[in-house]
Design a protein around this motif. Structure first.
Motif, PDB file in Angstrom:
ATOM      1  N   ASP A 149       0.279  -1.222  -0.085  1.00 39.67           N
ATOM      2  CA  ASP A 149       0.339  -0.033  -0.173  1.00 39.67           C
ATOM      3  C   ASP A 149       0.916   0.903  -0.133  1.00 39.67           C
ATOM      4  N   LEU A 150       1.201   1.478  -1.336  1.00 39.36           N
ATOM      5  CA  LEU A 150       2.393   2.930  -1.161  1.00 39.36           C
ATOM      6  C   LEU A 150       2.061   3.935  -1.144  1.00 39.36           C
ATOM      7  N   THR A 151       2.571   4.835  -0.059  1.00 38.67           N
ATOM      8  CA  THR A 151       2.912   6.303  -0.017  1.00 38.67           C
ATOM      9  C   THR A 151       3.489   7.089  -1.690  1.00 38.67           C
ATOM     10  N   TYR A 152       3.135   7.682  -2.010  1.00 39.64           N
ATOM     11  CA  TYR A 152       4.006   8.269  -3.674  1.00 39.64           C
ATOM     12  C   TYR A 152       3.239  10.191  -3.379  1.00 39.64           C
ATOM     13  N   VAL A 153       4.105  10.468  -3.631  1.00 44.95           N
ATOM     14  CA  VAL A 153       4.161  12.217  -4.100  1.00 44.95           C
ATOM     15  C   VAL A 153       3.299  12.551  -5.714  1.00 44.95           C
ATOM     16  N   PHE A 154       2.137  12.899  -5.856  1.00 44.26           N
ATOM     17  CA  PHE A 154       2.006  13.827  -6.702  1.00 44.26           C
ATOM     18  C   PHE A 154       1.691  15.230  -6.603  1.00 44.26           C
ATOM     19  N   ARG A 155       1.496  15.705  -8.222  1.00 41.22           N
ATOM     20  CA  ARG A 155       1.274  17.031  -8.168  1.00 41.22           C
ATOM     21  C   ARG A 155       0.097  17.312  -8.345  1.00 41.22           C
ATOM     22  N   ARG A 156      -0.167  18.337  -7.695  1.00 40.72           N
ATOM     23  CA  ARG A 156      -1.863  18.090  -7.355  1.00 40.72           C
ATOM     24  C   ARG A 156      -1.701  19.392  -9.184  1.00 40.72           C
ATOM     25  N   PRO A 157      -2.881  19.220  -9.872  1.00 39.78           N
ATOM     26  CA  PRO A 157      -3.720  19.456 -11.095  1.00 39.78           C
ATOM     27  C   PRO A 157      -3.595  21.658 -10.563  1.00 39.78           C
ATOM     28  N   ASN A 158      -3.235  22.826 -11.417  1.00 38.20           N
ATOM     29  CA  ASN A 158      -4.442  23.685 -10.708  1.00 38.20           C
ATOM     30  C   ASN A 158      -5.223  23.871 -11.022  1.00 38.20           C
ATOM     31  N   ASN A 159      -5.823  22.729 -12.056  1.00 38.08           N
ATOM     32  CA  ASN A 159      -6.807  23.555 -12.259  1.00 38.08           C
ATOM     33  C   ASN A 159      -7.984  21.940 -11.309  1.00 38.08           C
ATOM     34  N   PRO A 160      -8.574  22.619 -10.366  1.00 34.49           N
ATOM     35  CA  PRO A 160      -9.845  21.699  -9.517  1.00 34.49           C
ATOM     36  C   PRO A 160     -10.271  20.675 -10.685  1.00 34.49           C
ATOM     37  N   TYR A 161     -11.317  20.944 -11.009  1.00 36.84           N
ATOM     38  CA  TYR A 161     -12.033  20.046 -11.775  1.00 36.84           C
ATOM     39  C   TYR A 161     -11.088  18.657 -13.073  1.00 36.84           C
ATOM     40  N   VAL A 162      -9.833  19.264 -12.820  1.00 38.87           N
ATOM     41  CA  VAL A 162      -8.833  18.246 -14.160  1.00 38.87           C
ATOM     42  C   VAL A 162      -8.884  17.508 -12.861  1.00 38.87           C
ATOM     43  N   ALA A 163      -7.928  18.205 -11.551  1.00 41.41           N
ATOM     44  CA  ALA A 163      -7.664  16.850 -10.106  1.00 41.41           C
ATOM     45  C   ALA A 163      -8.556  15.974  -9.510  1.00 41.41           C
ATOM     46  N   LYS A 164      -9.974  16.764 -10.113  1.00 44.55           N
ATOM     47  CA  LYS A 164     -11.155  15.101  -9.739  1.00 44.55           C
ATOM     48  C   LYS A 164     -11.268  13.999 -10.618  1.00 44.55           C
ATOM     49  N   MET A 165     -10.624  14.047 -12.077  1.00 43.03           N
ATOM     50  CA  MET A 165     -10.871  13.413 -12.907  1.00 43.03           C
ATOM     51  C   MET A 165      -9.786  12.421 -12.615  1.00 43.03           C
ATOM     52  N   LEU A 166      -8.312  12.670 -12.611  1.00 41.42           N
ATOM     53  CA  LEU A 166      -7.015  12.268 -12.414  1.00 41.42           C
ATOM     54  C   LEU A 166      -7.253  11.379 -11.427  1.00 41.42           C
ATOM     55  N   ALA A 167      -8.104  11.888 -10.128  1.00 38.93           N
ATOM     56  CA  ALA A 167      -7.490  11.429  -8.905  1.00 38.93           C
ATOM     57  C   ALA A 167      -8.314   9.918  -8.939  1.00 38.93           C
ATOM     58  N   ALA A 191       5.073   7.842   6.739  1.00 36.39           N
ATOM     59  CA  ALA A 191       4.670   6.924   6.071  1.00 36.39           C
ATOM     60  C   ALA A 191       6.315   5.552   6.846  1.00 36.39           C
ATOM     61  N   VAL A 192       7.379   5.663   6.650  1.00 39.50           N
ATOM     62  CA  VAL A 192       8.152   4.526   6.950  1.00 39.50           C
ATOM     63  C   VAL A 192       8.283   4.769   8.532  1.00 39.50           C
ATOM     64  N   ARG A 193       8.438   5.485   9.229  1.00 37.85           N
ATOM     65  CA  ARG A 193       8.103   5.463  10.798  1.00 37.85           C
ATOM     66  C   ARG A 193       6.935   4.609  11.074  1.00 37.85           C
ATOM     67  N   ALA A 194       6.161   4.716  10.325  1.00 37.34           N
ATOM     68  CA  ALA A 194       4.566   3.408  10.467  1.00 37.34           C
ATOM     69  C   ALA A 194       4.763   2.417  10.183  1.00 37.34           C
ATOM     70  N   GLY A 195       5.856   2.282   9.443  1.00 37.67           N
ATOM     71  CA  GLY A 195       6.544   0.967   8.827  1.00 37.67           C
ATOM     72  C   GLY A 195       5.687   0.496   7.501  1.00 37.67           C
ATOM     73  N   ASN A 196       5.297   1.324   6.717  1.00 36.73           N
ATOM     74  CA  ASN A 196       4.855   1.239   5.510  1.00 36.73           C
ATOM     75  C   ASN A 196       5.932   1.269   3.787  1.00 36.73           C
ATOM     76  N   HIS A 197       5.004   1.817   2.704  1.00 35.71           N
ATOM     77  CA  HIS A 197       6.108   1.383   2.018  1.00 35.71           C
ATOM     78  C   HIS A 197       5.243   2.313   1.273  1.00 35.71           C
ATOM     79  N   ILE A 198       6.789   3.324   0.188  1.00 33.19           N
ATOM     80  CA  ILE A 198       6.781   4.291   0.004  1.00 33.19           C
ATOM     81  C   ILE A 198       6.958   4.247  -1.555  1.00 33.19           C
ATOM     82  N   GLY A 199       6.453   5.058  -2.720  1.00 33.52           N
ATOM     83  CA  GLY A 199       6.424   4.826  -3.992  1.00 33.52           C
ATOM     84  C   GLY A 199       7.155   6.238  -4.566  1.00 33.52           C
TER      85      GLY A 199
END
Length: 300
Positions: A149-167, A191-199
């Motif tokens: 169950d990876l935790t990963y970084v994403f760049r949220r689009p400036n456009n909130p409507y497009v952001a919802k579609m991508l999500a 995430a790492v401190r909690a023993g989880n995995h990151i991508g």
């Protein structure tokens, strides 16, 4: 109180966002009607013809020629065209991530599954990393099949409507997203401190990083992967995605990497990122058209 000009800019931005959202909706619906293979072919067809005409292609040609000096002009142009083709295919496949995840064996050949299984079973935190090769979203889909169950970084689009579609499209990947910026490092550390995995995608320019050679030239490179792996003594599994055809891939999980520690975190992190940039550089040299040359990886 907002001024008249501020209100006008806000209204113009709102109109632009809605127009972008309509175009994105039309694209998504059209690609969904085509199915994953046809959508991949359509996206590739459009971008390998349109992409080389865009202004950014001039920068791509310079980058390819500098990184791969053995290539002549026609070979450089071929890499640029392949890179646009791959990006177009990735766009077309994006709206079918749920289908690809549900019919994984029809779309992905997995090599090295034992490394992901070991990462899932060791009871510790860990890292999965890759670069922007082929359709890199296959990494998240693959990891989720092993309960990672990876935790990963994403760049949220400036456009909130497009952001919802991508999500909604990315929901097939599972995992947890943390927005790029100040919150990103904190979310990954938690995430790492909690023993989880990151991508992590480690091939993007990061101005806050350090200069590390990549394909023969210094590139500003983030050190977060190295710092987490060294500080918490956790393994990092490389995942490579190779495009075999439209909506068809091979995902290679390599043996987990562990890194030597001397006690000097800054020096050790630089050594680690040099090693990882070399690894990704080898992948690029093996099949340069599958890497995302559209990124501004180096200063021009």
């Amino acid at each position: 109180m907002a001024t008249h000009s501020q209100l006008r800019r806000k209204l113009n931005r709102l109109v632009l966002y809605r127009l972008e959202a309509v175009l994105a909706w039309i694209f998504i619906k059209s690609m969904r009607l085509l199915g994953p293979v046809a959508a991949s072919n359509t996206g590739g067809f459009i971008m390998r013809r349109l992409g080389p005409l865009l202004p950014s292609s001039a920068r791509m040609r310079r980058a390819v020629a500098r990184a791969l000096p053995a290539l002549d002009g026609p070979a450089v142009e071929k890499v640029v065209r392949q890179a646009w083709d791959n990006l177009g295919r990735t766009f077309g496949e994006y709206v079918h991530l749920d289908h690809i995840a549900a019919h994984y064996a029809d779309h992905v050949d997995l090599v090295g599954a034992e490394h992901l299984q070991a990462l899932a079973d060791d009871g510790r935190a860990g890292i999965v990393f890759t670069g922007h090769f082929a359709n890199w979203e296959m990494c998240g889909i693959t990891a989720s099949r092993f309960g990672l169950d990876l935790t990963y970084v994403f760049r949220r689009p400036n456009n909130p409507y497009v952001a919802k579609m991508l999500a909604r499209a990315r929901a097939a990947l599972g995992g947890h997203m943390v927005p790029k910026g100040k919150e990103a490092a904190r979310g990954l550390v938690d995430a790492v401190r909690a023993g989880n995995h990151i991508g992590l995608l480690i091939d993007q320019k990061l101005n806050e990083g350090i200069p590390v050679p990549f394909l023969g030239r210094d590139a500003m490179t983030g050190t977060l992967l190295a710092e987490l792996a060294l500080r918490y003594d956790i393994p990092a599994v490389p995942l490579r995605v190779i495009r075999l055809g439209p909506a068809r891939f091979r995902v290679e999980a390599l043996p987990p990497l562990r890194f030597a520690r001397s006690g000097d975190m800054r020096a050790d992190a630089a050594v680690v990122m040099h090693q990882l940039n070399d690894l990704l550089g080898d992948w690029v040299r093996e099949d340069p058209g599958q890497w995302m040359w559209q990124h501004r990886r180096w200063p021009d």
